[in-house]
Enzyme design. Structure first.
Site, PDB file in Angstrom:
ATOM      1  N   ASP A  26      -5.890  -6.312   6.930  1.00  0.00           N
ATOM      2  CA  ASP A  26      -7.177  -5.999   7.532  1.00  0.00           C
ATOM      3  C   ASP A  26      -8.221  -5.907   6.427  1.00  0.00           C
ATOM      4  OD1 ASP A  26      -6.660  -3.588   6.295  1.00  0.00           O
ATOM      5  OD2 ASP A  26      -6.336  -2.472   8.144  1.00  0.00           O
ATOM      6  N   GLU A  80       0.804  -1.225   0.000  1.00  0.00           N
ATOM      7  CA  GLU A  80       0.000   0.000   0.000  1.00  0.00           C
ATOM      8  C   GLU A  80       0.834   1.271   0.000  1.00  0.00           C
ATOM      9  OE1 GLU A  80      -3.392   0.296   2.632  1.00  0.00           O
ATOM     10  OE2 GLU A  80      -3.522  -1.881   2.715  1.00  0.00           O
ATOM     11  N   ARG A  99      -3.303  -1.864  13.491  1.00  0.00           N
ATOM     12  CA  ARG A  99      -4.772  -1.835  13.487  1.00  0.00           C
ATOM     13  C   ARG A  99      -5.278  -3.217  13.891  1.00  0.00           C
ATOM     14  NH1 ARG A  99      -3.537   1.448   8.980  1.00  0.00           N
ATOM     15  NH2 ARG A  99      -4.198   3.599   9.316  1.00  0.00           N
ATOM     16  N   HIS A 129      -4.639 -10.881  13.535  1.00  0.00           N
ATOM     17  CA  HIS A 129      -3.231 -10.682  13.868  1.00  0.00           C
ATOM     18  C   HIS A 129      -3.088 -10.322  15.333  1.00  0.00           C
ATOM     19  CE1 HIS A 129      -4.819  -6.806  12.497  1.00  0.00           C
ATOM     20  NE2 HIS A 129      -4.934  -7.358  11.314  1.00  0.00           N
ATOM     21  N   GLU A 145      -9.703  -3.340   4.962  1.00  0.00           N
ATOM     22  CA  GLU A 145      -9.386  -2.371   3.917  1.00  0.00           C
ATOM     23  C   GLU A 145      -8.296  -2.910   3.004  1.00  0.00           C
ATOM     24  OE1 GLU A 145     -10.970   0.461   3.303  1.00  0.00           O
ATOM     25  OE2 GLU A 145     -12.327   0.137   4.980  1.00  0.00           O
ATOM     26  N   ASP A 158      -2.242  -4.261   3.381  1.00  0.00           N
ATOM     27  CA  ASP A 158      -2.332  -4.408   4.833  1.00  0.00           C
ATOM     28  C   ASP A 158      -3.247  -5.559   5.250  1.00  0.00           C
ATOM     29  OD1 ASP A 158      -0.609  -2.319   5.116  1.00  0.00           O
ATOM     30  OD2 ASP A 158      -2.103  -0.863   5.773  1.00  0.00           O
ATOM     31  N   TYR A 209       1.593  -4.994  13.224  1.00  0.00           N
ATOM     32  CA  TYR A 209       0.544  -4.189  12.587  1.00  0.00           C
ATOM     33  C   TYR A 209      -0.292  -3.474  13.640  1.00  0.00           C
ATOM     34  CZ  TYR A 209      -2.958  -2.821   9.181  1.00  0.00           C
ATOM     35  OH  TYR A 209      -3.791  -2.097   8.374  1.00  0.00           O
TER      36      TYR A 209
END
Length: 734
Positions: free
Chosen positions: A84, A9, A329, A374, A86, A82, A327
Site C-alpha cells: 500500500d 515491515e 488494507r 490488491h 505506506e 506492505d 492483505y
C-alpha cells in the site's frame, strides 16, 4: 555464496516468509517506518515546493546500521514492505538509507497474501518502487503535518482552560469529530412527536388469527406528523392527503369507531417475490464495521487481529506458519478467479449444487475511487476452513477469521429468494394491512447474514399469515388494540456507522479508519456511551472553534476533494505541488485571518504577548519579550474548573435521573446527576481486557500531575498500570 536480503515491515511476517524462501535468503524487519518528519518543528519547506525534511526515526539507529551492514554483503535486496502507500513509502526510505551503501540489485516485491505459492510467485515477479504512491503518501503526510502543526497551537490558545489536555487538530479526525458533533446537535434539537398505531385482531373461519394495522381512513393514508412545529397552514396541507393520529383523544375516538365495526373483508392480496443477492467480500471499512457490530471489536483491534492472520499463524509442525487471509488494507472488492472455482466446489460439496453460483461472481466496478492494487479480504485457501484452523488460533483470531471466511464463501452462493404477502382488509371507511414474509430458498443465508444494529423504528415487524387466504373472504372481529409511540431522535454514531459515514463521504482511506477512532477517543474529544459515540464538552468546543474559524478546511466536501487529489497523485494524473497548493492556499488565508483576530494573552510583568511553548515537562506560557522578560506561567495555574454538567444521554439505572461525566481521583467516570442523593457510578473502559488479571477492562486514568496512563478497572484488586496502551491495542496504522 552471498545471501539474498529480504526486508519486510514486521518480525512476525519475517518469520513466515523465511520459512518459504529457505537458507539462501535472510529476512529482516524494518519494524514499520524508518524515517519521518522531525518532532519539534514543521519540517516542511513551504516556500520550496513543500519539500519534506525526512529524518531517521530516533531509536532506530542500530536497526538502520544493521540493515546497511546486511545490505553491503548481499547480492540481491528484495524490499517486501506492505502493498500500500505506506509500504511503498517505507520501501523508498530503505532505498534512501542504502544510498551508496551497497552494490546489490534492489527489487520491490508485493505480497498480497503470504502463502508458499504466492510468496514464490511474487519473488519471480519483481518490480520497481512505485514513485507515484510514494509521492501520494508524502503529500498526505505533509498535509496532515501542516494542519497539526499550525492549528494545534491555535487550539491551545483558544482553549487555554483546557490546555491540560493534549489538544490537536487533524485533517480527517476533525471531520469525524464534526460528524459526531453535528449528529449530537440534531439529537439535542429534536422535538418528539406523538403518534398512535391501531390494530384490528381478526379471525378466519378456521380459527386462525390475523393482526392487521390501520392503514388509511376515508381514503387518507395514516402518516406520522413530519414536523411537530408545523404551522396551521402546513398542517392543513399535510392532512389533505394524509391522516395523522397524534393525540390520545383522537386515538380513542378512532379506536371506538373500529370497535363498532362488525364486517371485515379481505379486499386485496398481493404477493411479491424478492431476490436478495449475497454481500460482496470484505474491504477494510466493511470488515471494521461488521466486526464492531458482531464481535464488539474496536477498529484498531480488528486491524491488529487481521494483521496477525495475514502475516502468518503457526498451524503445527506439519504446516508451520501460514498466512490465512489476504492483505487487510484495501478498498477493492476484486477477487482472484482461481480461488473462486475452489469456493464453488466447496459450496457444492458442503451445501449442494443448487446453493453454488453458476459461475464465479466478481464485484469489480461496484465503488468509485477504488484503489485496485490488491484484492478484497478473503481466505488464502478454502482448504483452511475455520474448523480446521481453530485449534491453532486465539478466540479473537478465530472469530474474525470465521467472519471473513463466511463472508467470502457466501459471496459465491446463490441469492436468497423471499416472498412477501400483503393482505388488505376493509371495514367501511377503514383499511387495514397485514404483511408476512417467507423464505422460499435460503441461498447464501444458509451461511451468512449481516448483523443488524438497533434502530429507532417503533414499527412492528412482519407477521406470519395463515395460508389459503382469499379475496372477499369474511373475517371475524374479535378485538381491537392501540399503541402509543413517540418519534425518536437520530441515533448516535457507533464506530461502525461512523466508518460507513466517512467512507460514504469519501473521507479517509483503509489505512486511516482505525487511527481516526483511536485519536478522537484518546484526545477525549469523544466518549463511548454504551456502543455509541458522544462528543465531550471539550470535543464540542474544539469542533466549534475549528468550524467557526476554518469552515472551508474542516468541511466534508473539501476533505473528500483532497482525498480524491491524493488518489490522482497515486495514479500519476496530477502533480504533488499542485495538490499542496490547492490545499495550502485557502488554509493560509484562513490561518492569517484567525491569527489577526485571536485575543492575545498579556504578560502581567511587561505587557508583551505571552505565547505557548513546549518544554521537557509539557506546554507552558512564556513571554515573547524573552530574554528581557523571563516570565513563564504554568497552564495549570490558568485552568478554570468547568462546572457545566456534561450529560451522557443515558438514564441512571438506580433512580432514573440523567447520568453525567465526572472527574475523580482515578480519572473520568460516569455518575448520577443526583449525587450525593444517588451514588451510582460507572467506569468508562476502552473495551479491552486487562492483560494481567484477564477479568477487568482497561480504563484511562490521570496522575496527580495530569499525566494520562492506562490501568485496570478492578483496582485495587488488580494493580496493572502502563504509560502506553496494552499490546492488544498496539498497531501501527500503515
Amino acid at each position: 555464496m552471498a545471501k539474498n536480503l529480504v526486508l519486510v515491515e514486521s518480525p512476525s511476517k519475517a518469520k513466515t516468509i523465511n520459512k518459504y524462501l529457505g537458507r539462501s535468503y535472510q529476512v529482516e524487519s524494518t519494524v514499520g517506518h524508518l524515517r519521518n518528519l522531525p518532532k519539534t518543528k514543521l519540517g516542511i519547506d513551504i516556500e520550496d515546493g513543500f519539500k519534506p525534511n525526512l529524518l531517521n526515526i530516533r531509536g532506530k539507529g542500530d536497526l538502520i546500521k544493521k540493515i546497511r551492514k546486511l545490505a553491503s554483503k548481499a547480492s540481491n535486496i528484495y524490499i517486501a514492505t506492505d502493498p500500500d502507500r505506506e509500504g511503498e513509502a517505507i520501501a523508498q526510505d530503505v532505498i534512501d538509507i542504502l544510498d551508496n551503501k551497497t552494490d546489490a540489485n534492489v527489487y520491490r516485491v508485493l505480497f498480497n497474501e503470504i502463502t508458499k505459492t504466492a510468496v514464490k510467485n511474487s519473488m519471480q515477479s519483481t518490480e520497481k518502487v512505485n514513485t507515484n504512491l510514494v509521492i501520494s503518501q508524502r503529500a498526505r503526510r505533509v498535509m496532515d503535518r501542516i494542519i497539526g502543526y499550525k492549528i494545534s497551537p491555535f487550539l491551545w490558545r483558544a482553549l487555554i482552560e483546557e490546555s491540560g489536555n493534549s489538544l490537536s487538530a487533524g485533517r480527517v479526525q476533525s471531520i469525524a469529530l464534526r460528524l459526531i458533533c453535528e449528529r449530537e446537535a440534531e439529537i439535542d434539537a429534536f422535538i418528539q412527536t406523538e403518534y398512535w398505531s391501531l390494530y384490528a385482531i381478526l379471525e378466519t373461519d378456521k380459527g386462525e388469527t390475523i393482526k392487521a394495522k390501520l392503514y388509511s381512513v376515508e381514503g387518507r393514508q395514516l402518516k406520522i406528523q413530519p414536523k411537530p412545529e408545523m404551522t396551521k397552514e402546513d398542517w392543513d396541507e399535510f392532512l389533505k392527503g394524509n391522516f395523522a393520529i397524534n393525540n390520545a383523544d383522537l386515538a380513542k375516538e378512532i379506536f371506538e369507531r373500529i370497535k363498532s365495526k362488525e364486517k371485515f373483508v379481505i379486499s386485496d392480496i398481493s404477493r411479491k417475490e424478492v431476490k436478495r443477492n449475497p454481500y460482496p467480500p470484505f474491504i477494510t471499512s466493511s470488515l471494521q464495521a461488521e466486526a464492531s457490530k458482531q464481535l464488539k471489536f474496536r477498529p484498531r483491534k480488528t486491524m491488529q487481529v487481521a494483521q496477525s492472520l495475514y502475516e502468518g499463524v503457526d498451524l503445527g509442525k506439519d504446516e508451520g506458519y501460514v498466512g490465512l487471509i489476504t492483505y487487510m488494507r484495501t478498498d477493492s472488492t476484486r477477487l482472484n478467479k482461481e480461488i473462486l472455482y475452489d469456493a464453488l466446489n466447496y459450496i457444492e460439496n458442503k451445501f449442494g449444487k443448487e446453493f453454488s453460483a453458476n459461475e464465479p461472481k466478481t464485484f469489480e466496478g461496484k465503488k468509485k475511487n477504488v484503489q485496485d492494487a490488491h484484492e478484497a479480504i478473503r481466505p488464502t485457501s478454502v482448504v483452511y476452513t475455520p474448523e480446521r484452523v481453530k485449534p491453532h488460533l486465539s478466540k479473537e483470531q478465530y472469530n474474525l477469521y470465521e467472519l471473513i471466511w463466511k463472508r467470502f464463501i457466501a459471496s459465491q452462493m446463490q441469492p436468497a429468494i423471499t416472498e412477501t404477502t400483503t393482505v388488505e382488509i376493509s371495514a367501511d371507511e377503514f383499511i387495514f394491512k397485514s404483511s408476512g414474509t417467507v423464505i422460499k430458498f435460503n441461498g447464501f443465508l444458509s451461511l451468512y447474514d449481516e448483523y443488524k444494529e438497533d434502530t429507532n423504528n417503533d414499527e412492528n415487524g412482519e407477521l406470519l399469515l395463515p395460508a389459503g387466504l382469499k379475496v372477499d373472504q369474511d373475517l371475524k372481529h374479535i378485538n381491537t388494540d392501540k399503541k402509543q409511540h413517540f418519534t425518536k431522535p437520530p441515533a448516535r454514531f457507533s464506530e461502525s456507522t461512523l466508518i460507513k459515514a466517512l467512507e460514504a463521504n469519501g473521507v479517509g482511506r483503509p489505512s486511516t479508519y482505525a487511527g481516526i477512532m483511536s485519536t478522537i477517543l484518546d484526545r477525549q474529544y469523544v466518549d463511548t456511551v454504551g456502543r455509541n459515540l458522544a462528543p465531550t464538552n471539550l470535543g464540542k468546543k474544539v469542533n466549534n472553534i475549528l468550524v467557526k474559524n476554518f469552515p472551508e478546511i474542516f468541511e466534508v466536501s473539501f476533505t473528500a476533494q483532497m482525498e480524491g487529489e491524493l488518489d490522482l497523485i497515486a495514479n500519476g494524473e496530477i502533480e504533488y505541488e499542485k495538490v499542496l497548493n490547492d490545499f495550502y492556499g485557502p488554509f493560509a488565508i484562513a490561518l492569517e485571518h484567525v491569527e489577526k483576530n485571536i485575543e492575545k494573552i498579556k504578560c502581567e510583568k511587561c505587557g508583551s504577548d505571552m505565547d505557548i511553548k513546549i518544554g521537557r515537562f509539557g506546554k507552558f506560557l512564556a513571554c515573547t519579550n524573552y530574554p528581557e522578560c523571563k516570565n513563564i506561567k504554568s497552564l495549570k495555574e490558568m485552568s478554570q474548573e468547568n462546572d457545566e454538567p456534561e450529560y451522557t444521554g443515558e438514564k441512571c439505572p438506580e433512580c432514573g435521573s440523567k447520568t453525567i461525566f465526572r472527574h475523580g481521583k482515578f480519572g473520568r467516570f460516569i455518575g448520577c446527576e443526583k449525587y450525593p442523593d444517588c451514588n451510582y457510578t460507572k467506569q468508562i473502559t476502552l473495551g479491552l481486557k486487562c492483560p494481567k488479571c484477564k477479568e477487568g477492562e482497561i480504563v484511562t486514568k490521570r496522575t496527580k500531575r495530569g499525566r494520562f496512563f492506562y490501568g485496570c478497572n478492578r483496582y485495587p484488586d488488580c494493580d496493572f498500570a502502563s504509560w502506553t496502551k496494552p499490546k492488544a491495542e498496539a498497531e501501527e496504522d500503515n
